[in-house]
Design an enzyme around this catalytic site. Structure first.
Site, PDB file in Angstrom:
ATOM      1  N   SER A 252      38.571  31.962  53.876  1.00 22.47           N
ATOM      2  CA  SER A 252      38.697  31.286  52.585  1.00 22.47           C
ATOM      3  C   SER A 252      40.171  31.073  52.251  1.00 22.47           C
ATOM      4  O   SER A 252      41.059  31.435  53.022  1.00 22.47           O
ATOM      5  CB  SER A 252      38.045  32.126  51.493  1.00 22.47           C
ATOM      6  OG  SER A 252      38.860  33.251  51.228  1.00 22.47           O
ATOM      7  N   LYS A 253      40.376  30.512  51.078  1.00 24.20           N
ATOM      8  CA  LYS A 253      41.749  30.222  50.620  1.00 24.20           C
ATOM      9  C   LYS A 253      42.631  31.462  50.691  1.00 24.20           C
ATOM     10  O   LYS A 253      43.818  31.368  50.954  1.00 24.20           O
ATOM     11  CB  LYS A 253      41.713  29.725  49.175  1.00 24.20           C
ATOM     12  CG  LYS A 253      41.344  28.269  49.056  1.00 24.20           C
ATOM     13  CD  LYS A 253      42.007  27.668  47.815  1.00 24.20           C
ATOM     14  CE  LYS A 253      41.631  26.204  47.659  1.00 24.20           C
ATOM     15  NZ  LYS A 253      40.300  26.029  47.048  1.00 24.20           N
ATOM     16  N   ARG A 254      42.015  32.622  50.450  1.00 25.11           N
ATOM     17  CA  ARG A 254      42.805  33.857  50.459  1.00 25.11           C
ATOM     18  C   ARG A 254      43.432  34.139  51.828  1.00 25.11           C
ATOM     19  O   ARG A 254      44.397  34.854  51.943  1.00 25.11           O
ATOM     20  CB  ARG A 254      41.944  35.039  50.023  1.00 25.11           C
ATOM     21  CG  ARG A 254      42.150  35.393  48.561  1.00 25.11           C
ATOM     22  CD  ARG A 254      41.128  36.377  48.082  1.00 25.11           C
ATOM     23  NE  ARG A 254      39.830  35.738  47.993  1.00 25.11           N
ATOM     24  CZ  ARG A 254      38.697  36.282  48.391  1.00 25.11           C
ATOM     25  NH1 ARG A 254      38.693  37.471  48.938  1.00 25.11           N
ATOM     26  NH2 ARG A 254      37.557  35.643  48.249  1.00 25.11           N
ATOM     27  N   ASP A 255      42.863  33.548  52.871  1.00 25.12           N
ATOM     28  CA  ASP A 255      43.436  33.757  54.201  1.00 25.12           C
ATOM     29  C   ASP A 255      44.642  32.843  54.429  1.00 25.12           C
ATOM     30  O   ASP A 255      45.257  32.883  55.487  1.00 25.12           O
ATOM     31  CB  ASP A 255      42.371  33.515  55.269  1.00 25.12           C
ATOM     32  CG  ASP A 255      41.235  34.524  55.146  1.00 25.12           C
ATOM     33  OD1 ASP A 255      41.494  35.708  55.377  1.00 25.12           O
ATOM     34  OD2 ASP A 255      40.117  34.129  54.778  1.00 25.12           O
ATOM     35  N   GLY A 256      44.940  32.016  53.452  1.00 29.50           N
ATOM     36  CA  GLY A 256      46.141  31.185  53.523  1.00 29.50           C
ATOM     37  C   GLY A 256      45.973  29.904  54.322  1.00 29.50           C
ATOM     38  O   GLY A 256      46.848  29.052  54.311  1.00 29.50           O
TER      39      GLY A 256
END
Ligand code: GLU
Length: 482
Positions: A252-256
């Site tokens: 997800s976005k949290r993985d950059g």
């Protein structure tokens, strides 16, 4: 039967890595069977869809070499087909108008929650009388269109990845909305919704295999009911595993990194990216790990797609990328590196310096894993002046080093344009006249020319500096440190 598959992204963001991987599988499947790969842009959500995202999706697929045979088709240009399909369902009594207000639906959900039941529409407007309809209309209520879902049905299909999948009708949330409320005066119904539009399109485009992410499984159950209601042949379905991060959660976005563009910016090259994405959920029959899309297409089958989530493995992606990078000829690679040197703020003229940059490319290629590594790997080459590291300064101050640097300086002063042999001759000459070890000459030169004790090949680096006249300037700087 000609195989016809499609990728159907919604242009509500840049080309997502998950969508791109689904596109890879669809493309491989189409090419394996000599079929057609179709691009359909699902842009009915006019609030969130943007043309720049459509462009990004197209350029991302093109970058990955996933050429499409038909399209792009835009759902917003196909609304008549969806309206017609909704009308057919209404005329046959398979869909109906539901006049529930937002408040009524909210109350329904609250009551279900209080009874510990899963939220669902309780089909309360399925059999309204003419009088009830007239009453709602006179109150000015606007209806949505709902498609009837038989609670007692079991929906069973043989998924080409997951084998037999069974869904119960009563797990689908009740009769499903297929069109929103009308927004404009005189409209019979409003915007058609996803499941309806997809089925109408897949029927009209004669899609034979729907290959998409497993997050669509519940939609598939609903869509099968729509195919049946419309008397259409149900296509084959294949649900591909999700892409997970290294902790096993959905990437997800949290993985950059979420979009193909993110990976491109990180310095991955397109054939490596396409190769790696193929391995995200598929295994080559001979367990090979390096292949072009064309090679993979020869062997591709959905039977070899895993059911389990595909863990994103950065190390493997890096390894694959380096394999490709090291095989790109320097005269091509140089143009891929130029943007990274520019971004790093190095000064050069991309045209006049092109041959020099190509030599630099040759020098650093073995140390590159990603294109972006070029900035750091050529850090000691760019520029007429350098910063000397502490250990380099200490070395320069060692006994005898000053003489070596001065000796080399004199040799360069008297020569124009060194070649490899010249540099080696100079080193030999200095070793002899000063009676010092070759190792010390090399170390001193490295410290004096590069300012650090480790770095790329010394002779090749020196030749690059010499072409620019920077070796003389740097050696003078080194002498000033002593
Ligand atoms: N627009 C949907 C998505 O982006 C497509 C799903 C499908 O392939 O049917 O997820």
């Amino acid at each position: 039967m000609t195989v016809r598959v499609r990728i159907a992204p919604s242009p509500t963001g840049n080309l997502h890595i998950g969508t791109a991987r689904t596109a890879v599988f669809n493309w491989l499947f189409a090419r394996h069977h000599g079929g057609k790969f179709i691009l359909r842009i699902e842009d009915t959500d006019t609030q969130r869809s943007k043309s720049e995202y459509t462009e990004n999706i197209k350029s991302g697929l093109t970058w990955l070499n996933l050429d499409w045979d038909e399209g792009p088709f835009f759902q917003t240009q196909r609304l008549d087909l969806y309206r017609q399909t909704i009308k057919t369902l209404l005329d046959q009594g398979l869909a109906y108008r539901c006049y529930c207000t937002t408040e009524e639906l909210e109350q329904m959900r609250e009551a279900q929650k209080a009874r510990n039941e899963a939220p669902r529409y309780d089909n309360r407007h399925r059999n309204l009388s003419e009088e009830e309809i007239a009453a709602f209309e006179s109150q000015g209520r606007k209806p949505v269109i709902r498609f009837k879902i038989d609670d007692d049905r079991s929906i069973i299909w043989r998924d080409l990845v997951r084998d037999t999948v069974t869904w119960k009708g009563n797990d689908l949330g009740g009769d499903m909305v297929i069109a929103r409320k009308p927004e404009n005066e005189g409209e019979e119904f409003g915007q058609p919704l996803y499941n309806l539009a997809v089925v109408a399109d897949d029927i009209e485009m004669e899609i034979t295999h729907v290959i998409r992410g497993e997050d669509h499984i519940a939609n598939t159950a609903k869509q099968i009911l729509l195919y049946e209601a419309l008397g259409a042949k149900v296509p084959e379905f294949a649900h591909t595993p999700l892409i997970l991060n290294e902790e096993g959660r959905k990437l997800s976005k949290r993985d950059g990194v979420t979009s193909v563009d993110d990976f491109k910016k990180l310095g991955f090259v397109s054939p490596a990216m396409a190769n790696y994405m193929t391995l995200l959920g598929w295994t080559h029959p001979e367990s090979e790990e390096l292949f072009t899309l064309e090679e993979a297409a020869k062997h591709f089958s959905l039977e070899r797609v895993n059911k389990a989530g595909a863990k994103f493995d950065w190390k493997k992606l890096d390894w694959i990328n380096s394999q490709y990078l090291h095989n790109i000829p320097a005269n091509e690679l140089v143009d891929l590196l130029i943007p990274y040197w520019t971004e790093a703020g190095y000064e050069f003229d991309p045209i006049a310096d092109h041959p020099w940059l190509e030599e630099l490319t040759q020098l650093i290629t073995p140390s590159l894993t990603r294109l972006s590594d070029a900035a750091n790997e050529s850090r000691l080459i760019f520029g007429e002046s350098i910063t000397f590291a502490e250990d380099a300064i200490a070395l320069l101050k060692e006994e005898g080093v000053k003489d070596i640097i001065q000796g080399v300086q004199t040799e360069i002063e008297n020569s124009s344009g060194l070649n490899e042999k010249d540099t080696k001759d100079i080193i030999k000459q200095i070793t002899k006249t000063l009676g010092v070890k070759k190792g010390l000459v090399m170390k001193s030169l490295r410290a004096g020319l590069m300012g650090e004790l480790k770095g790329p090949d010394l002779i090749q680096s020196w030749l690059l500096l010499n072409q620019k006249g920077w070796d003389k300037l740097r050696l003078q700087q080194a002498l000033n440190q002593i």
